[in-house]
Design an enzyme around this catalytic site. Structure first.
Site, PDB file in Angstrom:
ATOM      1  N   HIS A 127       0.815  -1.205   0.000  1.00  0.00           N
ATOM      2  CA  HIS A 127       0.000   0.000   0.000  1.00  0.00           C
ATOM      3  C   HIS A 127       0.858   1.269   0.000  1.00  0.00           C
ATOM      4  O   HIS A 127       1.985   1.282   0.504  1.00  0.00           O
ATOM      5  CB  HIS A 127      -0.903  -0.007   1.233  1.00  0.00           C
ATOM      6  CG  HIS A 127      -1.977   1.019   1.202  1.00  0.00           C
ATOM      7  ND1 HIS A 127      -1.835   2.251   1.792  1.00  0.00           N
ATOM      8  CD2 HIS A 127      -3.219   1.002   0.642  1.00  0.00           C
ATOM      9  CE1 HIS A 127      -2.949   2.951   1.620  1.00  0.00           C
ATOM     10  NE2 HIS A 127      -3.799   2.216   0.922  1.00  0.00           N
ATOM     11  N   SER A 175      -4.532  -5.348  -1.528  1.00  0.00           N
ATOM     12  CA  SER A 175      -5.745  -4.531  -1.637  1.00  0.00           C
ATOM     13  C   SER A 175      -6.259  -4.356  -3.054  1.00  0.00           C
ATOM     14  O   SER A 175      -7.460  -4.135  -3.253  1.00  0.00           O
ATOM     15  CB  SER A 175      -5.497  -3.152  -1.015  1.00  0.00           C
ATOM     16  OG  SER A 175      -4.440  -2.489  -1.691  1.00  0.00           O
ATOM     17  N   ASP A 200       0.669  -6.364   7.161  1.00  0.00           N
ATOM     18  CA  ASP A 200      -0.512  -5.513   7.084  1.00  0.00           C
ATOM     19  C   ASP A 200      -1.723  -6.398   6.769  1.00  0.00           C
ATOM     20  O   ASP A 200      -1.869  -6.906   5.664  1.00  0.00           O
ATOM     21  CB  ASP A 200      -0.314  -4.461   5.992  1.00  0.00           C
ATOM     22  CG  ASP A 200      -1.447  -3.441   5.942  1.00  0.00           C
ATOM     23  OD1 ASP A 200      -2.557  -3.765   6.388  1.00  0.00           O
ATOM     24  OD2 ASP A 200      -1.211  -2.321   5.439  1.00  0.00           O
ATOM     25  N   LYS A 234     -12.627  -1.332   7.691  1.00  0.00           N
ATOM     26  CA  LYS A 234     -13.023  -2.219   6.591  1.00  0.00           C
ATOM     27  C   LYS A 234     -14.038  -3.236   7.125  1.00  0.00           C
ATOM     28  O   LYS A 234     -15.182  -2.882   7.347  1.00  0.00           O
ATOM     29  CB  LYS A 234     -11.786  -2.841   5.968  1.00  0.00           C
ATOM     30  CG  LYS A 234     -10.888  -1.775   5.317  1.00  0.00           C
ATOM     31  CD  LYS A 234      -9.668  -2.331   4.690  1.00  0.00           C
ATOM     32  CE  LYS A 234      -8.926  -1.258   3.900  1.00  0.00           C
ATOM     33  NZ  LYS A 234      -8.428  -0.124   4.693  1.00  0.00           N
TER      34      LYS A 234
END
Length: 372
Positions: A127, A175, A200, A234
């Site tokens: 990210h 992601s 992550d 999320k």
């Protein structure tokens, strides 16, 4: 000061963006320009942002002010922070620290732990917040080809011992591509080369693991992860992020992570939402199972393997992605085109994000349109 040329270039390259106005939300649907659309762009994987009771949460915080009023190291560290971090610590059997967002967390973690005498090895597709943390840290860093364990091993072998400390950084569920990180192989490498592994789990918390703690829990590897990052915004339906690590690491972050130190603490209402979501998490097995079954079915219909709810449909060209998104909008689906710099040049795509609130019936017509 004139920025017209930059805006013109963005428009010419089909990379200019505008903020969509969401007029209303109901279950898996959103209302835009007066039109109800199936929302295939949300990370609210379990639908918790709607399921959590505002009335109950407001009752929980009746004795708290609206805002925190200060940073946590001043007078902003209210009781709900303590309750939430203790709850997280009990679930993960390590120490926990809450950050104001996933971006705050990644930028603060890396720049606090790594320095000029250290080296970081990060997956190429991590990210943007991780990349910004690398830049701020002053450490030497290498971005190995996505998911390529052999390339990472070669880099570690040739570079690791030129530096004081080494860090390996990856996402568990990526992601934009929706694929999984090879955690067992990464753990072997971190042991061999005496590296610190940062994972992550932003898109895995809530969706994977017996208690919904993420992919590391699913594989029985939580104790092997030196630092685990999760988000509340999320699958948990709230806002903010948390870090799971040893007491020593948490103490260091409290004292060195600038994005933690120099920001106002989260409001009590947000902490109460997060605490409620975390309390519900172990009991959401049915929603997790339903989501993964739906994801597997959807992926299979697109010729893809796996069971993650992030499904990329790569079109390559920016204009093609925009056109496909517009066509789907007219057909009743909200799937924004994802373009550089969010994804590498030449990989513009539709990023379909599924939730447990959806059904196969919702998605049949989408699949027919995509096949055309």
């Amino acid at each position: 000061m004139d920025f017209t040329a930059e805006i013109t270039k963005l428009k010419e390259e089909k990379r200019f963006r505008r903020l969509p106005l969401i007029e209303a939300r109901q279950g898996p649907y959103v209302k835009i320009n007066g039109k109800w659309l199936l929302n295939l762009s949300s990370n609210d994987y379990l639908g918790l942002s709607e399921k959590l009771s505002q009335k109950e949460i407001l009752e929980e915080i009746k004795d708290f002010p609206i805002g925190a009023g200060a940073a946590r190291l001043l007078s902003g560290n209210h009781l709900l922070y303590q309750r939430l971090e203790e709850k997280l610590g009990n679930l993960y059997q390590k120490k926990a620290l809450v950050f104001s967002s996933g971006y705050h967390a990644n930028v603060g973690i890396i720049s606090a732990l790594a320095g000029r005498r250290d080296v970081v090895f990060a997956d190429k597709l991590v990210h943007a917040s991780i990349i910004d943390g690398l830049r701020l840290s002053g450490a030497t860093y290498f971005r190995y080809p996505h998911g390529n364990i052999e390339a990472l091993a070669d880099l570690l072998k040739s570079r690791r011992f030129r530096y004081k400390r080494a860090f390996i950084i990856t996402e568990s569920i990526f992601s934009m591509d929706g694929d999984k990180s090879p955690l067992e192989e990464l753990i072997k490498l971190k042991r061999t080369y005496q590296a610190f592994l940062i994972l992550d789990e932003a898109h895995a918390v809530g969706v994977y693991g017996q208690q919904g703690l993420g992919l590391a829990e699913e594989y029985g590897l939580i104790n092997e992860i030196d630092l685990l990052l999760g988000t509340f915004g999320k699958a948990l339906g709230g806002y903010g992020a948390f870090v799971i690590a040893s007491e020593e690491v948490i103490d260091l972050l409290i004292n060195k992570a600038r994005s933690f130190i120099f920001t106002t603490a989260l409001p009590p209402f947000i902490l109460a939402v997060n605490l409620k979501a975390i309390s519900l998490l172990p009991d959401l097995k049915e929603a997790r199972s339903q989501l993964r079954k739906l994801s597997s079915w959807f992926r299979k219909n697109l010729g893809l393997s796996g069971d993650t709810p992030i499904v990329p449909i790569v079109l390559g060209d920016n204009e093609k992605a925009l056109a496909a998104s517009a066509k789907l909008f007219e057909a009743g689906f909200f799937v924004p085109a994802i373009r550089p710099p969010t994804v590498p040049p030449g990989t513009a795509r539709l990023r379909v994000s599924l939730t447990s609130q959806m059904s196969e019936e919702n998605l049949f017509s989408f699949l027919r349109l995509v096949e055309k």
